[in-house]
Design an enzyme around this catalytic site. Structure first.
Site, PDB file in Angstrom:
ATOM      1  N   LYS A  94       0.833  -1.213   0.000  1.00 11.78           N
ATOM      2  CA  LYS A  94       0.000   0.000   0.000  1.00 11.78           C
ATOM      3  C   LYS A  94       0.869   1.266   0.000  1.00 11.78           C
ATOM      4  CE  LYS A  94      -3.045   3.039   0.485  1.00 11.78           C
ATOM      5  NZ  LYS A  94      -4.414   3.239   0.787  1.00 11.78           N
TER       6      LYS A  94
ATOM      7  N   CYS B 233      -3.590  10.862   1.790  1.00  8.62           N
ATOM      8  CA  CYS B 233      -2.946   9.575   1.446  1.00  8.62           C
ATOM      9  C   CYS B 233      -1.586   9.796   0.811  1.00  8.62           C
ATOM     10  CB  CYS B 233      -3.846   8.808   0.487  1.00  8.62           C
ATOM     11  SG  CYS B 233      -5.535   8.676   1.075  1.00  8.62           S
TER      12      CYS B 233
HETATM   13  N1  SAJ Z   1      -2.168  14.893  -8.352  1.00  9.02           N
HETATM   14  C1  SAJ Z   1      -1.329  15.628  -9.171  1.00  9.02           C
HETATM   15  N2  SAJ Z   1      -1.053  15.146 -10.416  1.00  9.02           N
HETATM   16  C2  SAJ Z   1      -1.585  13.977 -10.875  1.00  9.02           C
HETATM   17  C3  SAJ Z   1      -2.431  13.231 -10.031  1.00  9.02           C
HETATM   18  C4  SAJ Z   1      -2.710  13.700  -8.768  1.00  9.02           C
HETATM   19  O1  SAJ Z   1      -0.821  16.697  -8.789  1.00  9.02           O
HETATM   20  O2  SAJ Z   1      -1.303  13.630 -12.031  1.00  9.02           O
HETATM   21  C5  SAJ Z   1      -2.469  15.394  -6.998  1.00  9.02           C
HETATM   22  C6  SAJ Z   1      -3.965  15.649  -6.779  1.00  9.02           C
HETATM   23  O3  SAJ Z   1      -4.346  16.895  -7.278  1.00  9.02           O
HETATM   24  C7  SAJ Z   1      -4.073  15.542  -5.278  1.00  9.02           C
HETATM   25  C8  SAJ Z   1      -3.023  14.467  -4.936  1.00  9.02           C
HETATM   26  O4  SAJ Z   1      -2.162  14.380  -6.061  1.00  9.02           O
HETATM   27  O5  SAJ Z   1      -3.711  16.752  -4.660  1.00  9.02           O
HETATM   28  C9  SAJ Z   1      -3.601  13.114  -4.625  1.00  9.02           C
HETATM   29  O6  SAJ Z   1      -4.627  12.782  -5.536  1.00  9.02           O
HETATM   30  P1  SAJ Z   1      -4.763  11.341  -6.205  1.00  9.02           P
HETATM   31  O7  SAJ Z   1      -5.925  11.363  -7.129  1.00  9.02           O
HETATM   32  O8  SAJ Z   1      -3.457  10.950  -6.799  1.00  9.02           O
HETATM   33  O9  SAJ Z   1      -4.955  10.338  -5.004  1.00  9.02           O
HETATM   34  P2  SAJ Z   1      -5.915  10.242  -3.701  1.00  9.02           P
HETATM   35  O10 SAJ Z   1      -5.148  10.758  -2.545  1.00  9.02           O
HETATM   36  O11 SAJ Z   1      -7.261  10.776  -3.945  1.00  9.02           O
HETATM   37  O12 SAJ Z   1      -6.050   8.619  -3.617  1.00  9.02           O
HETATM   38  C10 SAJ Z   1      -4.874   7.819  -3.562  1.00  9.02           C
HETATM   39  C11 SAJ Z   1      -5.020   6.643  -4.570  1.00  9.02           C
HETATM   40  N3  SAJ Z   1      -3.727   5.979  -4.721  1.00  9.02           N
HETATM   41  C12 SAJ Z   1      -3.199   5.689  -5.942  1.00  9.02           C
HETATM   42  O13 SAJ Z   1      -3.729   6.013  -6.970  1.00  9.02           O
HETATM   43  C13 SAJ Z   1      -1.917   4.936  -5.952  1.00  9.02           C
HETATM   44  C14 SAJ Z   1      -6.073   5.673  -4.090  1.00  9.02           C
HETATM   45  O14 SAJ Z   1      -6.137   4.526  -4.941  1.00  9.02           O
HETATM   46  C15 SAJ Z   1      -5.785   5.225  -2.642  1.00  9.02           C
HETATM   47  O15 SAJ Z   1      -6.758   4.324  -2.158  1.00  9.02           O
HETATM   48  C16 SAJ Z   1      -5.778   6.465  -1.771  1.00  9.02           C
HETATM   49  O16 SAJ Z   1      -4.709   7.328  -2.232  1.00  9.02           O
HETATM   50  C17 SAJ Z   1      -5.558   6.057  -0.327  1.00  9.02           C
HETATM   51  O17 SAJ Z   1      -6.544   5.976   0.417  1.00  9.02           O
HETATM   52  O18 SAJ Z   1      -4.413   5.747   0.039  1.00  9.02           O
END
Ligand code: SAJ
Length: 419
Positions: free
Chosen positions: A216, A270
């Protein structure tokens, strides 16, 4: 093994949808939470969080009598712990995970455990946390045996099965995603697999607890490192006068390259937290993961600097004006697109910092929120059209769908999301 009654401890963004999924498969589910407001809301058949489709499932489960919420744990055949694992000493160079919620949950369920029960830790945890939880349970229940004491013969079975669902897509991902199941013994993994098969249609892959914990953390660290790479590229490209979004699109045409998108920083509870669980355990080895965290955490300061440069440019072009005359509009406050969640949001952090240093007006457009929480009283919410027509400097912080169809043509536009 049969699981007639399932208890889910912690009814937040993960625990409540999980509880609702079991209940929707006609299992008797007892949800436990220390938050009385959450307990009361759920028992009315309503939800206290925003997640598409969840309200209908919870409503039906409560109405049909399969789901109830309570403050105090009751006997069950399986217990799932889905409480927060934040970090403590967040100001220190390497923050450490705070396991106090897991400890409290373990101590709360220990008195109602009986021989044959299964206990699953779902909370994202540092390596070793599941073994630690098993110790806490064993300390309270000296009359029962645990896997760390007697292996396969144990009265209580214990596993770590991390949740991996994406906020906003939880209901579908809970069912469809593959599940990593880390049992303390083979029998523990088998029992946990049987439980999840109640509603999981993805594959359940078994391993040990430490590998499941690390899996994870690895997934979220991988994403953090990839975003840090994109954020670093955005700062390099800014200096070299290259459009970073076009660049990434071109590079991603390569069959083995898949770079994520830059932005104003990384938020949520996360991706911006979990990599620290690896760094704090192995600081000498986790150099790349540590650097990625530092790059992403520094991105809001880079954006603030851009705003200061825009103010200086504006004043140079409008010599009769002072900073007090400049209105800055911030588009988006949530931690990512098309959600209402402000927790650990870089966009909100940036908007609040602007309010602190800027003597003129600062307005924010956040279509997913009707009212800002009381503690954020420094910002003024505005309608999109009003902000577009009245602000002098426009700062795009979140790529909400409302902004994508709405071009902002302005000399003083800082677009952190490449809309
Ligand atoms: N972000 C970027 N650029 C990107 C993608 C995301 O800057 O290309 C930023 C987003 O704007 C945000 C942050 O990253 O601020 C996190 O967003 P996210 O969509 O990447 O992830 P979370 O935090 O909503 O959910 C993540 C997911 N993990 C992965 O994709 C590996 C989800 O599957 C997990 O279950 C979750 O963390 C968790 O609970 O750990």
């Amino acid at each position: 093994m049969s699981f007639n009654t399932i208890s889910v401890v912690g009814l937040g963004y993960i625990g409540l949808p999980t509880a609702a999924m079991f209940a929707s498969r006609k299992k008797k589910v007892i949800g436990v939470d220390v938050n009385q407001h959450a307990v009361d809301t759920i028992n009315r058949g309503e939800i206290h969080i925003v997640e598409p489709e969840l309200d209908m499932i919870v409503h039906a489960a409560v109405k049909e009598g399969y789901l109830k919420a309570t403050h105090t744990p009751e006997q069950a055949d399986a217990f799932l712990i889905a409480v927060p694992t934040p970090f403590k000493n967040s100001d220190s160079e390497i923050p450490e995970p705070d396991l106090s919620y897991i400890k409290a949950a373990a101590e709360a369920i220990a008195p109602v455990l009986k021989k044959g029960d299964l206990v699953i830790l779902e909370s994202t945890s540092p390596v070793g946390a599941t073994e630690q939880m098993a110790e806490w349970l064993a300390e309270v229940r000296t009359d029962l045996t645990f896997p760390q004491q007697v292996g396969e013969e144990s009265d209580i079975r214990i596993a770590h099965c991390p949740e991996r669902v994406l906020p906003g897509h939880v209901v579908h991902e809970l069912v469809e995603n593959d599940r990593v199941i880390g049992g303390m013994t083979t029998m523990c993994s088998q029992a946990a697999t049987e439980l999840y098969k109640t509603f999981v249609e993805g594959e359940c892959i078994t391993t040990n607890t430490r590998t499941a914990e690390m899996a994870k953390l690895t997934e979220n660290s991988f994403r953090d490192v990839n975003i840090a790479f994109a954020n670093e590229l955005s700062m390099i490209c800014d200096k070299l006068d290259i459009n970073v979004w076009e660049l990434i699109k071109l590079a991603n045409r390569h069959p083995r390259v898949n770079i994520l998108q830059p932005g104003p920083g990384v938020g949520g509870h996360c991706i911006a937290v979990d990599p620290w669980f690896i760094v704090s355990k192995t600081p000498d080895e986790a150099k790349l993961i540590h650097t990625a965290r530092t790059v992403n955490d520094a991105k809001p300061d880079w954006v603030i600097n851009k705003v200061k440069l825009a103010i200086a440019d504006f004043l140079q072009a409008n010599p009769t004006k002072t900073a007090k005359d400049i209105t800055i509009a911030c588009y988006g406050l949530a931690f990512k697109a098309d959600i209402d969640d402000l927790r650990e949001s870089p966009a909100l952090n940036i908007a609040q910092q602007i309010v602190e240093f800027h003597s003129g007006k600062v307005i924010a457009v956040e279509p997913n929120i009707k009212r800002l929480p009381n503690k954020i009283n420094s910002l003024q919410l505005s309608k999109l059209e009003l902000a577009k027509n009245t602000a002098d400097i426009h700062l795009l912080l979140v790529d909400h769908r409302e902004f994508k169809n709405n071009s902002l043509k302005n000399n003083y536009l800082i677009d952190t999301k490449g809309i």
